[in-house]
Design an enzyme around this catalytic site. Structure first.
Site, PDB file in Angstrom:
ATOM      1  N   GLY A 184       2.776  -6.117  -9.888  1.00  0.00           N
ATOM      2  CA  GLY A 184       3.312  -7.148  -9.578  1.00  0.00           C
ATOM      3  C   GLY A 184       4.527  -6.948  -8.861  1.00  0.00           C
ATOM      4  CE  LYS A 242      10.115   8.344   6.011  1.00  0.00           C
ATOM      5  NZ  LYS A 242      11.583   9.280   6.050  1.00  0.00           N
ATOM      6  CD  GLU A 272      -2.448  -4.228  -2.970  1.00  0.00           C
ATOM      7  OE1 GLU A 272      -2.662  -5.395  -3.014  1.00  0.00           O
ATOM      8  OE2 GLU A 272      -1.474  -3.571  -3.275  1.00  0.00           O
ATOM      9  CG  ASN A 298      -4.641  -4.422  -6.908  1.00  0.00           C
ATOM     10  OD1 ASN A 298      -3.817  -5.040  -5.800  1.00  0.00           O
ATOM     11  ND2 ASN A 298      -3.760  -4.062  -7.657  1.00  0.00           N
ATOM     12  NE  ARG A 328      -5.091  -7.395 -10.235  1.00  0.00           N
ATOM     13  CZ  ARG A 328      -4.577  -7.857  -9.287  1.00  0.00           C
ATOM     14  NH1 ARG A 328      -5.045  -8.999  -8.453  1.00  0.00           N
ATOM     15  NH2 ARG A 328      -3.578  -7.290  -8.605  1.00  0.00           N
TER      16      ARG A 328
END
Ligand code: ADP
Length: 457
Positions: free
Chosen positions: A164, A201, A275, A290, A292
């Site tokens: 989040g 980084k 991601e 993720n 889900r």
């Protein structure tokens, strides 16, 4: 196939799961807190059970109450939605022990990928490109100083258990590191109960690009292309689209195949999102997985025509993926705006009673929401009121369609971020597709530096 699915969530995603179940002929059980008694997910489920008081920790995060609800109603599967317990390996394990199928990956996979430092290691091994960073959690300030020096400033300190957009610290100079390291640890401990942090980084002006995958229990894994989620505020996504103007067909195929191989390497099943950050030269760097369904899954559904939630359910029931990678095609351009109950300039939450609610439909418009006229937006939960999703032949049509939809939307009684979205949609850089995760800084009430943004996140 399942007979009855318990939906362990609230709001639009609970409704979204109920839609999929209805279309598949599966009965549903809604769970709700005392604050949500009159919610649409309760009204449209076949059965409903109150699982506790308004506070999430007493209701939507209450594993014993949720499992009891599933047992009492005889549910044979549980869909966790997103947020709340959706990435809880513990809930997945308890479900397994109680013979309730958890609609998501195996608990061991959730546990591995939920630890961002372990996920980094596993993905590196699978050949996924990484930003330079620490190999696992960093225990001491001395180690942190050494590692940061090796990586080169700026660096970012992130919580191993993060999520989040919380618990991140950007560090620009060695002098700032000791303080940032301590604060990041403390914040991680209080937000996630685990104080471990790692360092990587910090990229100055990246895009956030993610790939959606689906994997069944028979070794089949496909990707459903990418979503561009660079329009963020405090690392929280506001507007997402698919495809990304920065991803060519060739790159989509290359990255898609890489992600599919990485998913196979960790025996990933069900829906998942890989991601990445993409730098100005077009290089991709892994960020996290993720495990889900995501808030922004509808943009992928719009361009592929694949119902991701139905696929999640079918996969969990043991079915084979009904299509091959070569059968996944991408049509047109889709965009999603998250409409939050917030002041569009100060971002102060604006819960309260909605007195009038109307979002026009028309060609290519989809509205995922649990809001309606005379409904109360509760201060207890996140501030998202609706997701407005549009599909157009191309990006230009999608932008025009989103604009006319938002211009003609009526939400009275609370403040919403609709005016902010309209500003974004008219911005020359946005229209030209010149995006980065810093795009929103120009819309902040007061100009802030990226460090200040992270510090207040
Ligand atoms: P969370 O799980 O809390 O959402 P992520 O790791 O997905 O955290 O990162 C959220 C956002 O933070 C990214 O979309 C990006 O804007 C920013 N971010 C994270 N890591 C970096 C990095 N190394 N360099 C620049 N920005 C980053």
């Amino acid at each position: 196939m399942f007979q009855k699915i318990l939906v362990a969530n609230r709001g639009e995603i609970a409704l979204r799961v109920i839609f999929a179940c209805r279309e598949l002929g599966i009965k549903t059980v809604a769970v709700y807190s005392e604050a949500d008694e009159n919610s649409l997910h309760v009204r449209f489920a076949d059965e409903d059970i109150c699982i506790g008081p308004a506070r999430s920790s007493d209701s939507y995060l209450n594993v014993p109450a949720i499992i009891s609800a599933a047992e009492i109603t005889g549910a044979d599967a549980l869909h966790p939605g997103y947020g709340f317990l959706s990435e809880s390996a513990y809930l997945a394990e308890v479900c397994e022990a109680c013979h309730i199928r958890f609609i998501g990956p195996d608990p061991s996979v959730i546990r591995l990928l939920g630890d961002k430092a372990k996920a980094r290691r596993a993905m590196k091994k699978a050949g996924v490109p990484m930003l330079p960073g620490s190999d696992g959690p960093v225990e001491s300030e001395e180690r942190a100083i050494k590692i940061a020096l090796g990586i080169g400033y700026p660096v970012i300190i992130k919580a191993v258990a993060g999520g989040g957009g919380r618990g991140m610290r950007i560090v620009k100079t060695p002098a700032d590191l000791p303080h940032a390291f301590k604060t990041a640890q403390r914040e991680a401990e209080s937000a996630f109960g685990v104080g471990d942090v790692y360092i990587e980084k910090y990229l100055d002006s990246p895009r956030h690009i993610e790939f959606q995958i689906l994997g069944d229990h028979h070794g089949n894994v496909v990707h459903l292309g990418e979503r561009e989620c660079s329009i963020q505020r405090r690392h929280q996504k506001l507007l997402e689209e698919s495809p990304s103007v920065a991803v060519s067909e060739k790159v989509r195929r290359k990255m898609g195949n890489l992600v599919v191989d990485a998913a196979r390497a960790v025996q990933y099943t069900n829906a998942g999102t890989f991601e990445f950050l993409m730098d100005e030269k077009g290089n991709f760097y892994f960020m996290e997985v993720n495990t889900r369904v995501q808030v922004e899954h509808p943009v992928t559904e719009m361009v592929t025509g694949i119902d991701i939630v139905k696929e999640q359910i079918r996969i969990a029931a043991g079915a084979r993926l009904g299509f091959k990678q070569s059968e996944v095609t991408f049509t047109g351009h889709a965009m999603e705006c998250r409409i939050n109950a917030e002041d569009p300039e100060t971002f102060v939450p604006s819960p309260g009673m909605i007195h009038a609610f109307s979002v026009p439909g028309g060609p290519g418009v989809r509205v995922d929401t649990a809001a309606h006229s005379e409904c109360l937006i509760s201060p207890y939960y996140d501030s998202m009121v609706a997701k407005v999703i549009v599909h157009g032949r191309d990006r230009q049509e999608a932008v025009a369609r989103m604009k006319r939809t938002l211009e003609m939307s009526v939400v009275e009684g609370i403040r919403t971020t609709i005016p902010l979205h309209l500003k974004i949609l008219s911005d020359p850089d946005f229209i030209a597709g010149r995006l980065s995760t810093h795009f929103m800084e120009r819309f902040a009430a007061k100009p802030k530096t990226s460090t200040a943004l992270a510090e207040s996140a």
